[in-house]
Design an enzyme around this catalytic site. Structure first.
Site, PDB file in Angstrom:
ATOM      1  N   SER A 104      50.715 -12.632  -6.718  1.00  0.00           N
ATOM      2  CA  SER A 104      51.496 -11.818  -7.642  1.00  0.00           C
ATOM      3  C   SER A 104      52.254 -12.694  -8.637  1.00  0.00           C
ATOM      4  O   SER A 104      51.627 -13.477  -9.340  1.00  0.00           O
ATOM      5  CB  SER A 104      52.420 -10.903  -6.850  1.00  0.00           C
ATOM      6  OG  SER A 104      52.604  -9.710  -7.552  1.00  0.00           O
ATOM      7  N   LYS A 121      50.556 -15.663 -10.924  1.00  0.00           N
ATOM      8  CA  LYS A 121      50.698 -15.951 -12.361  1.00  0.00           C
ATOM      9  C   LYS A 121      51.077 -17.426 -12.492  1.00  0.00           C
ATOM     10  O   LYS A 121      50.545 -18.167 -13.326  1.00  0.00           O
ATOM     11  CB  LYS A 121      51.816 -15.089 -12.985  1.00  0.00           C
ATOM     12  CG  LYS A 121      51.696 -13.564 -12.776  1.00  0.00           C
ATOM     13  CD  LYS A 121      52.869 -12.827 -13.447  1.00  0.00           C
ATOM     14  CE  LYS A 121      53.317 -11.535 -12.784  1.00  0.00           C
ATOM     15  NZ  LYS A 121      52.466 -10.395 -12.871  1.00  0.00           N
ATOM     16  N   TRP A 146      48.331  -1.466 -10.303  1.00  0.00           N
ATOM     17  CA  TRP A 146      49.416  -2.018 -11.139  1.00  0.00           C
ATOM     18  C   TRP A 146      48.979  -3.369 -11.738  1.00  0.00           C
ATOM     19  O   TRP A 146      49.317  -3.708 -12.864  1.00  0.00           O
ATOM     20  CB  TRP A 146      50.648  -2.176 -10.248  1.00  0.00           C
ATOM     21  CG  TRP A 146      51.908  -2.658 -10.883  1.00  0.00           C
ATOM     22  CD1 TRP A 146      52.580  -3.825 -10.588  1.00  0.00           C
ATOM     23  CD2 TRP A 146      52.722  -1.992 -11.863  1.00  0.00           C
ATOM     24  NE1 TRP A 146      53.722  -3.919 -11.326  1.00  0.00           N
ATOM     25  CE2 TRP A 146      53.847  -2.804 -12.110  1.00  0.00           C
ATOM     26  CE3 TRP A 146      52.602  -0.775 -12.547  1.00  0.00           C
ATOM     27  CZ2 TRP A 146      54.851  -2.462 -13.030  1.00  0.00           C
ATOM     28  CZ3 TRP A 146      53.607  -0.438 -13.461  1.00  0.00           C
ATOM     29  CH2 TRP A 146      54.707  -1.269 -13.693  1.00  0.00           C
ATOM     30  N   HIS A 149      48.781  -4.442  -2.108  1.00  0.00           N
ATOM     31  CA  HIS A 149      49.299  -5.643  -2.761  1.00  0.00           C
ATOM     32  C   HIS A 149      49.938  -6.615  -1.758  1.00  0.00           C
ATOM     33  O   HIS A 149      51.094  -6.464  -1.397  1.00  0.00           O
ATOM     34  CB  HIS A 149      50.344  -5.161  -3.781  1.00  0.00           C
ATOM     35  CG  HIS A 149      50.923  -6.220  -4.634  1.00  0.00           C
ATOM     36  ND1 HIS A 149      50.191  -6.899  -5.578  1.00  0.00           N
ATOM     37  CD2 HIS A 149      52.178  -6.726  -4.704  1.00  0.00           C
ATOM     38  CE1 HIS A 149      50.966  -7.769  -6.203  1.00  0.00           C
ATOM     39  NE2 HIS A 149      52.183  -7.686  -5.681  1.00  0.00           N
TER      40      HIS A 149
HETATM   41  C1  GCU Z   1      56.399  -6.611  -9.749  1.00  0.00           C
HETATM   42  C2  GCU Z   1      55.953  -7.068 -11.124  1.00  0.00           C
HETATM   43  C3  GCU Z   1      54.596  -7.754 -11.069  1.00  0.00           C
HETATM   44  C4  GCU Z   1      54.582  -8.809 -10.018  1.00  0.00           C
HETATM   45  C5  GCU Z   1      55.039  -8.246  -8.701  1.00  0.00           C
HETATM   46  C6  GCU Z   1      55.150  -9.276  -7.560  1.00  0.00           C
HETATM   47  O1  GCU Z   1      55.584  -5.565  -9.321  1.00  0.00           O
HETATM   48  O2  GCU Z   1      55.929  -5.957 -11.965  1.00  0.00           O
HETATM   49  O3  GCU Z   1      54.278  -8.321 -12.338  1.00  0.00           O
HETATM   50  O4  GCU Z   1      53.314  -9.402  -9.943  1.00  0.00           O
HETATM   51  O5  GCU Z   1      56.313  -7.683  -8.849  1.00  0.00           O
HETATM   52  O6  GCU Z   1      55.432 -10.436  -7.829  1.00  0.00           O
HETATM   53  O7  GCU Z   1      54.972  -8.879  -6.404  1.00  0.00           O
END
Ligand code: GCU
Length: 389
Positions: free
Chosen positions: A223, A227, A314, A366
């Site tokens: 997540s 990134k 998402w 997720h």
């Molecule tokens: C939130 C955010 C995401 C991210 C996520 C996470 O949902 O909007 O961009 O990837 O947190 O880090 O679990």
């Protein structure tokens, strides 16, 4: 059904493929001045141009390692994990100031080996408890025992050691130590870049550690950590492979699709993650001089793995797949096939381990699961350990 539920819970967020706008992706092989990239010899200049675009418009520019950086060995336990591993705890200090951030690196080095070991570095965004060095707490988020069993150093650090995950005006963490807030520009580094910078400092340490094969190191994250892992692999080519698990918007997913989380949403909710110039593209994704397939391409010809979960809309699984696939021309310069598939998204739970680029979408929600880790290590086995496939 999932689309219906999500759409009703989050009005205004698009979960329908037919509502994805038409878009044209910036061409990986066309330089800013119009020249075309034809060969591997042309790639370094184009790569530098792409890297600068991401620094300027997305993640921001990061500083060099501070001159005073030092590595402190806190603990070495050769009998960790019932003798399977040697636990090494290394603190990376950036300054002698008492309140300066300290990166607490945890490493389990496999004892069964005849040479320096390849390594997986997790940028942990789920609290220090998920990377517990006492192993009282175990979780699939960081299956350290399994990683060691498969012959890799299991390494991790907590992202909060480098920079807090909140919008504090960049006065705390590594930002507070290395820059003055009033000197910030629209392209100064954000928090994701700071975490990626932390991963590079681990690499700085690893080149000095004879237990680690520094030519076979993987950076991974889930997540926001995913990134970060992609940006770490882009910025620091000493990483032989980068893995992005369900990284979504601002990670592997194509921004122009505006599917699931968008730039407006992410930049409002997490104003500290990217450089402030990125916010200029809220609702104007088509104006970006790049898209996230170029981030994947920055790994070429090194290995990259993008993974998604089918319920994690998402993060736009299809957008993540399309970015991985669109990176192919960069790999082709090196006579690598990239994902090398026929263009269709692979079936659920059917990893596509390509030549340099891999992708899977698994069933479920997720999180970073054992299934994900095993697939990532399968690819690393092929790409880094050169086992016959
Ligand atoms: C939130 C955010 C995401 C991210 C996520 C996470 O949902 O909007 O961009 O990837 O947190 O880090 O679990």
């Amino acid at each position: 059904e999932l689309v219906e539920t999500l759409s009703s819970k989050q009005p205004g967020v698009n979960y329908r493929e037919e509502r994805v706008p038409n878009y044209v992706l910036p061409d990986i092989l066309s330089c800013a001045d119009g020249r075309a990239v034809h060969s591997a010899a042309d790639w370094p200049a184009r790569r530098q141009e792409i890297l600068e675009l991401f620094r300027e418009h997305v993640y921001g520019r990061s500083p060099a390692a501070p001159a005073g950086m030092r590595f402190e060995t806190v603990e070495i336990d050769p009998k960790a994990m019932n003798g399977a591993a040697t636990l090494k705890r290394i603190n990376i200090h950036f300054s002698e100031q008492a309140d300066a951030p300290v990166l607490r690196l945890v490493m389990f080095v496999p004892n069964q080996r005849t040479a320096p070991a390849p390594a997986f570095l997790l940028i942990c965004n789920r609290g220090v408890e998920n990377i517990d060095y006492t192993r009282k707490i175990k979780s699939d988020f960081w299956p350290a025992e399994r990683i060691v069993e498969r012959g890799y150093v299991a390494a991790a650090f907590f992202n909060g050691d480098i920079d807090p995950d909140k919008h504090d005006g960049f006065v705390n963490g590594i930002h507070g130590l290395l820059e003055r807030p009033e000197a910030r520009t629209p392209s100064s580094w954000g928090t994701l870049a700071a975490w990626a910078w932390g991963a590079a400092r681990v690499m700085d340490y690893w080149v000095t550690d004879p237990d680690v094969d520094d030519t076979r190191c993987v950076v991974t994250g889930h997540s926001r950590g995913g990134k970060t892992a992609l940006w770490a692999g882009a910025e620091d080519t000493r990483f032989a492979m980068a893995v992005s698990n369900e990284s979504g918007c601002g990670g592997a997913a194509l921004s122009r699709r505006c599917y699931g989380e968008t730039l407006s949403i992410i930049n409002k909710a997490m104003p500290h993650w990217f450089c402030s110039r990125f916010h200029d593209y809220n609702g104007r994704e088509e104006a970006l001089p790049l898209d996230q397939h170029l981030l994947v391409a920055l790994m070429a010809p090194r290995a990259v793995y993008i993974s998604s979960a089918d319920q994690d809309l998402w993060a736009d699984p299809r957008g993540e797949f399309l970015a991985a696939q669109a990176a192919t021309p960069a790999y082709a310069l090196f006579a690598r096939k990239g994902l090398g598939n026929d263009g269709a998204m692979p079936d659920l739970n059917t990893p596509l381990l390509g030549d340099g680029v891999a992708y899977h979408v698994r069933e479920g929600s997720h999180t970073y699961s054992l299934y994900d880790w095993d697939c990532h290590m399968d690819m690393a086995d092929r790409e880094l350990k050169l086992k016959p496939s």
